[in-house]
Design a protein around this motif. Sequence first.
Motif, mmCIF file in Angstrom:
data_model
loop_
_atom_site.group_PDB
_atom_site.id
_atom_site.type_symbol
_atom_site.label_atom_id
_atom_site.label_comp_id
_atom_site.label_asym_id
_atom_site.label_seq_id
_atom_site.Cartn_x
_atom_site.Cartn_y
_atom_site.Cartn_z
ATOM 1 N N THR A 117 -10.518 3.242 -8.785
ATOM 2 C CA THR A 117 -10.741 4.100 -7.619
ATOM 3 C C THR A 117 -10.451 3.354 -6.322
ATOM 4 O OG1 THR A 117 -12.442 5.317 -8.828
ATOM 5 C CG2 THR A 117 -12.416 5.563 -6.450
ATOM 6 N N SER A 118 -10.740 2.067 -6.298
ATOM 7 C CA SER A 118 -10.485 1.279 -5.090
ATOM 8 C C SER A 118 -8.998 1.045 -4.873
ATOM 9 C CB SER A 118 -11.200 -0.075 -5.178
ATOM 10 O OG SER A 118 -10.655 -0.867 -6.226
ATOM 11 N N MET A 119 -8.186 1.380 -5.871
ATOM 12 C CA MET A 119 -6.735 1.217 -5.775
ATOM 13 C C MET A 119 -6.003 2.558 -5.711
ATOM 14 S SD MET A 119 -6.265 -1.757 -8.623
ATOM 15 C CE MET A 119 -7.398 -3.124 -8.734
ATOM 16 N N GLY A 120 -6.751 3.658 -5.706
ATOM 17 C CA GLY A 120 -6.138 4.963 -5.577
ATOM 18 C C GLY A 120 -5.650 5.567 -6.877
ATOM 19 N N PHE A 147 0.707 8.707 -10.734
ATOM 20 C CA PHE A 147 1.988 8.203 -10.225
ATOM 21 C C PHE A 147 1.820 7.877 -8.742
ATOM 22 C CE2 PHE A 147 2.938 11.144 -13.709
ATOM 23 C CZ PHE A 147 3.671 10.316 -14.542
ATOM 24 N N VAL A 148 2.213 6.683 -8.359
ATOM 25 C CA VAL A 148 1.815 6.171 -7.045
ATOM 26 C C VAL A 148 2.870 6.460 -5.979
ATOM 27 C CG1 VAL A 148 0.497 4.371 -8.196
ATOM 28 C CG2 VAL A 148 2.804 3.854 -7.357
ATOM 29 N N ASP A 149 2.439 6.346 -4.726
ATOM 30 C CA ASP A 149 3.317 6.505 -3.555
ATOM 31 C C ASP A 149 3.889 5.176 -3.069
ATOM 32 O OD1 ASP A 149 2.901 9.210 -3.468
ATOM 33 O OD2 ASP A 149 1.465 9.164 -1.816
ATOM 34 N N THR A 150 3.462 4.081 -3.644
ATOM 35 C CA THR A 150 3.784 2.756 -3.131
ATOM 36 C C THR A 150 5.192 2.334 -3.534
ATOM 37 O OG1 THR A 150 1.442 2.242 -3.467
ATOM 38 C CG2 THR A 150 2.926 0.398 -2.966
ATOM 39 N N ASP A 151 6.010 1.969 -2.562
ATOM 40 C CA ASP A 151 7.366 1.503 -2.836
ATOM 41 C C ASP A 151 7.348 0.053 -3.324
ATOM 42 O OD1 ASP A 151 8.193 3.955 -1.928
ATOM 43 O OD2 ASP A 151 8.930 3.229 0.011
ATOM 44 N N LYS A 199 0.827 -1.202 0.000
ATOM 45 C CA LYS A 199 0.000 0.000 0.000
ATOM 46 C C LYS A 199 0.864 1.255 0.000
ATOM 47 C CE LYS A 199 -3.973 -2.250 2.151
ATOM 48 N NZ LYS A 199 -4.904 -2.313 3.304
ATOM 49 N N ALA A 200 0.208 2.398 -0.064
ATOM 50 C CA ALA A 200 0.907 3.669 -0.258
ATOM 51 C C ALA A 200 1.812 4.043 0.907
ATOM 52 C CB ALA A 200 -0.105 4.791 -0.522
ATOM 53 N N ASP A 201 1.601 3.463 2.062
ATOM 54 C CA ASP A 201 2.469 3.736 3.212
ATOM 55 C C ASP A 201 3.266 2.490 3.595
ATOM 56 O OD1 ASP A 201 0.308 2.288 4.132
ATOM 57 O OD2 ASP A 201 0.031 3.454 5.961
ATOM 58 N N ASN A 202 3.629 1.677 2.611
ATOM 59 C CA ASN A 202 4.348 0.441 2.939
ATOM 60 C C ASN A 202 5.774 0.692 3.418
ATOM 61 O OD1 ASN A 202 5.341 1.154 0.395
ATOM 62 N ND2 ASN A 202 5.284 -0.919 -0.432
ATOM 63 N N ALA A 206 -5.487 -7.610 -7.658
ATOM 64 C CA ALA A 206 -5.675 -6.381 -6.884
ATOM 65 C C ALA A 206 -4.705 -6.337 -5.712
ATOM 66 C CB ALA A 206 -7.116 -6.280 -6.389
ATOM 67 N N LYS A 207 -3.490 -6.801 -5.914
ATOM 68 C CA LYS A 207 -2.520 -6.915 -4.821
ATOM 69 C C LYS A 207 -1.979 -5.553 -4.386
ATOM 70 C CE LYS A 207 1.969 -9.043 -3.699
ATOM 71 N NZ LYS A 207 2.890 -10.168 -3.975
ATOM 72 N N TYR A 208 -1.600 -4.725 -5.334
ATOM 73 C CA TYR A 208 -0.968 -3.444 -5.019
ATOM 74 C C TYR A 208 -1.999 -2.327 -4.980
ATOM 75 C CZ TYR A 208 3.695 -5.460 -5.764
ATOM 76 O OH TYR A 208 4.844 -6.201 -5.670
ATOM 77 N N SER A 209 -1.721 -1.300 -4.181
ATOM 78 C CA SER A 209 -2.673 -0.208 -4.015
ATOM 79 C C SER A 209 -1.951 1.109 -3.766
ATOM 80 C CB SER A 209 -3.607 -0.508 -2.831
ATOM 81 O OG SER A 209 -4.430 0.604 -2.545
ATOM 82 N N ASN A 210 -2.536 2.177 -4.277
ATOM 83 C CA ASN A 210 -2.052 3.532 -4.016
ATOM 84 C C ASN A 210 -2.876 4.191 -2.919
ATOM 85 O OD1 ASN A 210 -0.400 5.817 -4.463
ATOM 86 N ND2 ASN A 210 -1.941 6.725 -5.820
ATOM 87 N N ILE A 211 -3.404 3.374 -2.015
ATOM 88 C CA ILE A 211 -4.136 3.843 -0.838
ATOM 89 C C ILE A 211 -3.408 3.311 0.386
ATOM 90 C CG2 ILE A 211 -6.325 3.754 0.428
ATOM 91 C CD1 ILE A 211 -7.751 3.438 -2.238
ATOM 92 N N SER A 212 -3.308 4.129 1.416
ATOM 93 C CA SER A 212 -2.542 3.737 2.600
ATOM 94 C C SER A 212 -3.312 2.722 3.432
ATOM 95 C CB SER A 212 -2.226 4.963 3.462
ATOM 96 O OG SER A 212 -3.384 5.377 4.171
ATOM 97 N N SER A 213 -2.633 2.159 4.419
ATOM 98 C CA SER A 213 -3.260 1.189 5.323
ATOM 99 C C SER A 213 -4.364 1.823 6.163
ATOM 100 C CB SER A 213 -2.205 0.573 6.235
ATOM 101 O OG SER A 213 -1.551 1.574 6.995
#
Length: 532
Positions: free
Chosen positions: A326-329, A401-405, A284-287, A384-391
């Motif tokens: 949208t569910s993935m950011g 462009f995503v925040d996910t590392d 997620k985006a805060d991983n 749907a494993k990866y997401s640009n939404i935080s935990s």
Amino acid sequence: MKKFKINILALVSGLFLFTSCTKDLDVTPEDDDLFLSENFFSNPQSYKQGLAGVYGNLSLTGITGAGSSNIQGLDAGTSHYGRCLWYLQNLSTDEVIWSYENDPGVAEIQRNTWTSNNPIVLGMFARGMAQVAFCNEYLRQTTPEKLSGRGVTDSQLLANIEDYRNEVRALRALAYYHLMDMYGKAAFYTENDQIGIAGPEYNRQQLFSFIESDLNAILPALKAPRTNEYGRVDKAFAWMILGKMYLNAEVYIGQNRYADCVTMCNNIIGGGYTLEANYLDNFKADNHTSTEMIFTLQSDGNVTQNYGPTTVMINGQVGSIEQNGTSMGVSSSGWGGALRLRKQFVQKFDGGSFTSDERKTIISGTRPIDITTIADRDQGYVLAKYSNISSTGIPGVNQGFVDTDFPLFRLADVYLMYAECALRGAGNASTSQALTYINDLRERANNGPVANISSGDLTLDFILDERARELHWEGHRRQDLIRFNKYTGGSYNWAWKGNGSNGIALPAHLKVFPIPSSSLSSNPNLSQNIGY
């Protein structure tokens, strides 16, 4: 916005300083004064800024936007370190299909029909060699002689620079490890070589020996696990590279080094890492807050915009039918169904024991499981494993462009490495401990012991499948299939393997990629891999 522990502005500025070294595909620094000028080092902070530039090559392709590339002749989409790594390690396997085969090089990678002219094969080789060049130049510019000549006498700064130098050597080892794994050889350069020369060719044995020796030399001086700034290397990073090398040593150098791999695994496990409570929080985006991350390729939706692996995967996994971005950011349509799953990967989750498995983020809906026409984006299941939404439910700062590392190394892989070595007869590993580690992963995935296995279930075939279930889309699959003798030949086929809709046998020489024809032209010391 996600806070990078290594300064973002320094990272971008530092990468700019390295642009001049990549004017051709030999990617050897051409001029010491152009590369890092003495004027640059007038500021004590420049040494960390230069370090950030070395790290930056893993996340960025240029400095003038996501579409820029500092390697002449290569665009950003086919020269990003992490994206090329993901293409070669995952897209060439049973895990995933890319819908848009007009994109340069993609069709040949996912159909296993690549040649030495493939732009993605070139992009990974050139970016890896560029990383070696960046590392070497930083080491040249930070020798005791250079520092003395600049009047650097502050004891704390000198100590910091020595730390930076050790980190850079570890990053060079990473680049050579990837080149060794994927190409079986590379041009060899260190900071002691004259600038502008054509480096000699090192084979796998030579690269293996160099990486092992150099990492062991710097390990005592690297920071302890989890004590460095986020995004910077430490002892666990070096142990992980060594562990991966030892795990694959029979492939690389024909030697059984499983006991050495177990030693590295035990070092890492004792380093303070713990499994993140929620499996999907690793993606997620805060991983960057995950308790099991050992090293990631960093991404930030505003400051370091790039077409790296997580931007590609999150936008690409949005279904053409589902419009579920949208569910993935990201935007609702994402990239219009760019990525789908091959049937054989989906079947790794067949059976009642995976009903509650959090790792099974597969979306089937009304889709057929078979992909008979790659261009038909409505065929094949999606992920749907990866997401640009935080935990905590906060979307990333940018929908494109995503925040996910990208999780290059994490603890779960170490557990699986230990278990495999135990089954392969490593005398310093126990099968009972291996079973505990495997069930730790399955309990985390199922929120309890409902899918735990017994000792009789723990086999090498099980480990290979469990690695796919735990680590899919994380840059490991090609290496794993080769180690288990499932990549080439016809003992295990998958959809579109070898350009057959149901899969056909691959010749053995495809266990390594070809040396790019452009690289052969720029360095007469390089030779082509057998079979190409």
